[in-house]
Design an enzyme around this catalytic site. Structure first.
Site, PDB file in Angstrom:
ATOM      1  N   HIS A 116       1.998   1.909  -3.459  1.00 48.98           N
ATOM      2  CA  HIS A 116       0.983   2.596  -4.270  1.00 48.98           C
ATOM      3  C   HIS A 116       1.061   4.105  -4.039  1.00 48.98           C
ATOM      4  O   HIS A 116       0.935   4.898  -4.970  1.00 48.98           O
ATOM      5  CB  HIS A 116      -0.426   2.125  -3.883  1.00 48.98           C
ATOM      6  CG  HIS A 116      -0.818   0.793  -4.449  1.00 48.98           C
ATOM      7  ND1 HIS A 116      -0.830   0.524  -5.807  1.00 48.98           N
ATOM      8  CD2 HIS A 116      -1.237  -0.344  -3.855  1.00 48.98           C
ATOM      9  CE1 HIS A 116      -1.236  -0.716  -6.011  1.00 48.98           C
ATOM     10  NE2 HIS A 116      -1.481  -1.276  -4.832  1.00 48.98           N
ATOM     11  N   SER A 156       0.836  -1.211   0.000  1.00 49.63           N
ATOM     12  CA  SER A 156       0.000   0.000   0.000  1.00 49.63           C
ATOM     13  C   SER A 156       0.870   1.260   0.000  1.00 49.63           C
ATOM     14  O   SER A 156       0.578   2.233  -0.689  1.00 49.63           O
ATOM     15  CB  SER A 156      -0.918   0.010   1.224  1.00 49.63           C
ATOM     16  OG  SER A 156      -1.784  -1.095   1.185  1.00 49.63           O
ATOM     17  N   HIS A 170       2.497   1.597   8.019  1.00 50.78           N
ATOM     18  CA  HIS A 170       1.226   1.359   8.718  1.00 50.78           C
ATOM     19  C   HIS A 170       1.148  -0.061   9.271  1.00 50.78           C
ATOM     20  O   HIS A 170       0.075  -0.538   9.575  1.00 50.78           O
ATOM     21  CB  HIS A 170       0.057   1.617   7.768  1.00 50.78           C
ATOM     22  CG  HIS A 170       0.060   0.708   6.578  1.00 50.78           C
ATOM     23  ND1 HIS A 170       0.873   0.922   5.489  1.00 50.78           N
ATOM     24  CD2 HIS A 170      -0.589  -0.452   6.345  1.00 50.78           C
ATOM     25  CE1 HIS A 170       0.693  -0.054   4.631  1.00 50.78           C
ATOM     26  NE2 HIS A 170      -0.171  -0.913   5.123  1.00 50.78           N
TER      27      HIS A 170
HETATM   28 ZN   LIG Z   1      -0.638  -2.714   4.356  1.00 49.65          ZN
END
Ligand SMILES: [Zn+2]
Ligand SMILES: [Zn+2]
Length: 360
Positions: free
Chosen positions: A43, A40, A60
């Site tokens: 991205h 993520s 995260h």
């Molecule tokens: Zn993640």
């Protein structure tokens, strides 16, 4: 404290010094020990998720040790080892009360921003966590204490990739023993869909990827069959492996292009269930023959593995301690925080199941 900041898309993260904010009454200060390097963040670095504002500290998927707790915090103590959840939950809204805290949007704004030294200027933290840092101050509802015997590098991975992949299988789809499962994509999340299917007793478990090294990893996580989609049509192959009708369940765990989303619908049998786990770049559209759904197929998305972090994270920790959840095997490489850009280069090259930043 130090943290890795993304200022512009497609530029290297920069390690900078910040001053931590106060630990308010409902806040917890966590010294981060490990942070997983998740797709993520990639991205965001690539500029594919414009809804996430930058500049921001990224990261995260973190675990660490509690250094300070606010006066109103309950159930968390200084010295606790904790995993951080990237999804806040209020506990009171309709989604929380129905058992879907992963879909809560009702939390009060308790954001805490690090300051640049000697200045009032603050810096955002991805999803309120910003785990590519030596420390973070976060609301108590995202802090989940765990058993201290579990290494924090392994525990960190539960905070995103493991919960997302295993949760999609166990919570979202509720796969039953003996059901056939196909998983498209054998990255950090896809491997966890595979081991979630193994935990659920699924058979066969068919792993689909374009890279031979990822398919080898898939076998180690419980895949009974592998399909290289660069060499053969995965839909036809899944139908053949299942004796004709297709899989009971399919999981799309890539989230890059339209084709595997469509294939993950095509490869299921009548009343089959397809779960979209991968988060596609904005504007990803695809079409499929509408008659496919006439066979009572279901297509459902899975957000954060339909997880109840305070229930599911301790359960996954317990499964790891009992030798039934593979976490050691997920960690292909470890980097210091200062080498975060090298970790993303390895991720982009498809060289790793998961990299972990060893922060302290
Ligand atoms: Zn993640
Ligand atoms: Zn809520």
């Amino acid at each position: 404290m130090k943290a890795a900041v993304l200022y512009e898309p497609n530029t290297p993260l920069q390690i900078e010094a910040f001053e931590l904010p106060e630990t308010g009454p409902t806040h917890v200060r966590v010294r981060l020990v490990a942070s997983g390097v998740c797709h993520s963040d990639w991205h965001i670095i690539k500029g594919e998720w414009p809804h996430i504002p930058i500049p921001s500290i990224l990261g995260h998927e973190g675990a660490g040790v509690v250094e300070e707790v606010g006066s109103a915090v309950r159930g968390i103590a200084v010295g606790d080892h904790v995993v951080l959840s990237w999804k806040r939950n209020c506990g009171l809204c309709e989604m929380c009360q129905k058992g879907y805290p992963n879909l809560c949007d009702e939390v009060p704004d308790e954001r805490t921003f690090p300051r640049l030294p000697g200045s009032d200027r603050t810096m955002r933290k991805l999803l309120g966590l910003g785990t590519f840092s030596t420390a973070t101050v976060v609301p108590q509802d995202v802090v989940i204490p765990i058993d201290k015997s579990v290494p924090l590098a392994q525990a960190a991975l539960i905070g995103c990739g493991v919960l997302t992949g295993v949760g999609a299988v166990i919570n979202t789809a509720k796969v039953e023993p003996g059901a056939s499962v196909a998983v498209f994509g054998c990255g950090g999340v896809g491997l966890n869909c595979i081991q979630g299917a193994a935990l659920a007793g699924a058979l066969p478990i068919i792993a689909v990827d374009l890279r031979a090294n990822k398919l080898e990893m898939a076998k180690a996580f419980g895949a009974s069959h592998t399909v290289n989609a660069a060499e053969e049509d995965p839909v036809a192959r899944i139908q053949a492996i299942t004796g004709g009708p297709g899989a009971h369940y399919a999981f799309e765990a890539i989230g890059l292009t339209a084709l595997p989303f469509r294939q993950s619908i095509e490869c299921t049998r009548k009343r089959g269930v397809t779960v979209f786990v991968g988060h596609a770049p904005h504007g990803t559209h695809f079409d499929f023959d509408a008659r496919m759904l006439m066979f009572e197929k279901t297509v459902i998305g899975s957000m954060y593995g339909s997880a109840r972090p305070h229930v599911d994270i301790p359960r996954l920790i317990g499964l790891y301690r009992a030798g039934r959840l593979k976490l050691d095997e997920l960690i292909t490489r470890t980097y210091p925080l200062e080498e975060v850009n090298e970790a993303f280069a390895a991720l982009a090259a498809g060289q790793v199941a998961r990299s972990v930043l060893a922060i302290a």
